[in-house]
Design an enzyme around this catalytic site. Structure first.
Site, PDB file in Angstrom:
ATOM      1  CB  CYS A 130      -7.969   8.106  -0.008  1.00  0.00           C
ATOM      2  SG  CYS A 130      -7.904   6.409  -0.604  1.00  0.00           S
ATOM      3  CG  ASN A 230       3.535  12.703   2.020  1.00  0.00           C
ATOM      4  OD1 ASN A 230       2.506  12.358   1.440  1.00  0.00           O
ATOM      5  ND2 ASN A 230       4.462  11.839   2.372  1.00  0.00           N
TER       6      ASN A 230
HETATM    7  C1  LIG Z   1      -0.045   1.380   0.527  1.00  0.00           C
HETATM    8  C2  LIG Z   1      -0.371   2.826   0.825  1.00  0.00           C
HETATM    9  C3  LIG Z   1      -1.434   3.125   1.667  1.00  0.00           C
HETATM   10  C4  LIG Z   1      -1.743   4.460   1.968  1.00  0.00           C
HETATM   11  N1  LIG Z   1      -2.736   4.717   2.862  1.00  0.00           N
HETATM   12  C5  LIG Z   1      -2.979   6.014   3.236  1.00  0.00           C
HETATM   13  C6  LIG Z   1      -3.930   6.312   4.255  1.00  0.00           C
HETATM   14  O1  LIG Z   1      -4.545   5.425   4.868  1.00  0.00           O
HETATM   15  N2  LIG Z   1      -4.140   7.630   4.562  1.00  0.00           N
HETATM   16  C7  LIG Z   1      -3.472   8.650   3.919  1.00  0.00           C
HETATM   17  O2  LIG Z   1      -3.684   9.820   4.229  1.00  0.00           O
HETATM   18  N3  LIG Z   1      -2.554   8.382   2.969  1.00  0.00           N
HETATM   19  C8  LIG Z   1      -2.293   7.104   2.624  1.00  0.00           C
HETATM   20  N4  LIG Z   1      -1.313   6.834   1.708  1.00  0.00           N
HETATM   21  C9  LIG Z   1      -0.530   7.959   1.131  1.00  0.00           C
HETATM   22  C10 LIG Z   1       0.748   8.226   1.951  1.00  0.00           C
HETATM   23  O3  LIG Z   1       0.440   8.664   3.251  1.00  0.00           O
HETATM   24  C11 LIG Z   1       1.631   9.282   1.271  1.00  0.00           C
HETATM   25  O4  LIG Z   1       0.887  10.458   1.149  1.00  0.00           O
HETATM   26  C12 LIG Z   1       2.112   8.839  -0.106  1.00  0.00           C
HETATM   27  O5  LIG Z   1       2.588   7.504  -0.085  1.00  0.00           O
HETATM   28  C13 LIG Z   1       3.240   9.753  -0.633  1.00  0.00           C
HETATM   29  O6  LIG Z   1       4.321   9.782   0.273  1.00  0.00           O
HETATM   30  P1  LIG Z   1       5.675   8.901   0.026  1.00  0.00           P
HETATM   31  O7  LIG Z   1       6.222   9.282  -1.300  1.00  0.00           O
HETATM   32  O8  LIG Z   1       6.568   9.284   1.176  1.00  0.00           O
HETATM   33  O9  LIG Z   1       5.246   7.454   0.057  1.00  0.00           O
HETATM   34  C14 LIG Z   1      -0.987   5.514   1.389  1.00  0.00           C
HETATM   35  C15 LIG Z   1       0.073   5.204   0.531  1.00  0.00           C
HETATM   36  C16 LIG Z   1       0.394   3.889   0.258  1.00  0.00           C
HETATM   37  C17 LIG Z   1       1.575   3.588  -0.642  1.00  0.00           C
END
Ligand SMILES: Cc1cc2nc3c(=O)[nH]c(=O)nc-3n(C[C@H](O)[C@H](O)[C@H](O)COP(=O)(O)O)c2cc1C
Length: 347
Positions: A130, A230
């Site tokens: 985070c 990811n």
């Molecule tokens: C609104 C939001 C909230 C997120 N909350 C978490 C979370 O609670 N725990 C976590 O490990 N990653 C969190 N992430 C990160 C996502 O799990 C992920 O790693 C990140 O969005 C990149 O992947 P993507 O390009 O597929 O979105 C969050 C991302 C977003 C956009």
């Protein structure tokens, strides 16, 4: 709250929700995390405020094979605050379920892990990615990647109290001068971590720029536990590309699943337009049904309905108008639902 499948169902007019549906895994895929068999390589990423029980269950019904809760603050869990209890809520049908903890105190994290195991978590995941300043300034989230030795002690303590598999979710590093995903991953494996997810952007990049997938490949080469990649994946085809390019065995999709949970259905892309449209409509109806079943309280349930219906307007020419109407004129879930359908059917 661990989900209540006996809640009276609220009937919404219109499209028939997709019920009792589940994907049959026609291809052979095997990933083991500790003693757990995972059936599909592509799964939903945790996103605070969005990937709560209804959305996770929906993603599972579309083909996502492992649910991960949003980050659950260990201190909040030990204090049993209402907010944390809501975040930690899950539906009994969510299987397998990884529950993600946020914290930096070894004793508190291990106590919190024990509580979640007792409640039914199949995996304990530690948030080490985070980037939010309010989290990192307290030494939590991606700040755990800064002090590898101290984090090793934390993971060792949690490992001692954790009978279920233990996993971590990391970033590429703190900033471009501290790209230490490989070092952190190797340390974690030596402390007994069973699997690792890598979102390769650094903490300082937050969500800007392209996710450097090469770092996922570096971690895959460096450790002998399953690595999930990811970052920036928006289709099943892209997930397969990430696996081919980096060697990761599975992929998490976050933002790319918002407003399109059918991304987890491998066959969806091969269907004709009519079949895709009716599947989308049934999936959206099922989502709204699950939200209202799980969050019957109007303020929170209504907000969730509006937030997710807004994502389903993606690609509609009238998306802005639809979102504005949802947020300024709809006081009940029924109003939000009929507004959304009016815009959708006219699109
Ligand atoms: C609104 C939001 C909230 C997120 N909350 C978490 C979370 O609670 N725990 C976590 O490990 N990653 C969190 N992430 C990160 C996502 O799990 C992920 O790693 C990140 O969005 C990149 O992947 P993507 O390009 O597929 O979105 C969050 C991302 C977003 C956009």
């Amino acid at each position: 709250m661990s989900g209540d499948s006996t809640v009276t169902e609220r009937q919404l007019p219109g499209w028939r929700p997709l019920r009792g549906h589940s994907i049959s895994f026609v291809y052979s895929f095997h990933m083991r995390i500790g003693n757990l068999e995972i059936e599909s390589p592509v799964r939903l990423a945790p996103m605070a405020g969005l990937t709560n029980a209804p959305f996770r269950l929906l993603a599972q019904e579309c083909g996502s094979a492992l649910n991960t809760s949003e980050e659950i603050d260990a201190v909040g869990l030990l204090r049993q605050t209402d907010r944390t209890e809501q975040i930690a809520g899950f539906h009994p049908d969510e299987k397998p379920l990884a529950m993600q903890l946020l914290g930096n105190d070894a004793e508190m994290l291990s106590e919190a892990a024990e509580i979640l195991q007792e409640r039914g978590a199949d995996i304990i995941d530690i948030n080490m990615g985070c980037p939010m300043p309010k989290i990192t300034k307290n030494g939590k989230g991606s700040a755990l990647m800064r002090d590898v030795e101290a984090t090793a002690k934390i993971l060792r303590r949690i490992r001692q109290s954790c009978q279920v598999p233990l996993t971590i979710k990391i970033r590429g590093g703190w900033d471009k001068h501290h790209l230490n995903a490989v070092e952190v991953a190797q340390m974690a494996v030596s402390e007994g971590v069973d699997a690792i997810t890598v979102h390769p952007r650094t903490r300082s990049q937050r969500f800007a720029g392209r996710a450097p997938w090469e770092i996922i490949g570096d971690v895959v080469e460096a450790v002998d536990v399953p690595v999930t990649g990811n970052g920036d994946v928006t289709s099943y085809g892209m997930a397969e590309q990430m696996m081919a390019e980096t060697g990761c065995v599975s992929v998490m999709i976050g933002r790319g699943a918002l407003g399109q949970p059918w991304v987890f259905n491998r066959e969806y892309e091969s269907w004709d337009a009519d079949r895709q449209r009716s599947y989308r409509e049934a999936t959206i109806a099922r989502h709204v049904e699950l939200i209202l079943k799980f969050f019957p309280d109007v303020p929170f349930g209504l907000l969730q309905v509006k937030r997710h219906l807004s994502y389903y307007t993606r690609g509609m020419a009238t998306a802005r108008d639809c979102r504005r109407t949802l947020f300024t004129e709809c006081d009940t879930p029924e109003e939000a639902w009929s507004t959304f359908r009016r815009f959708w059917e006219a699109a």
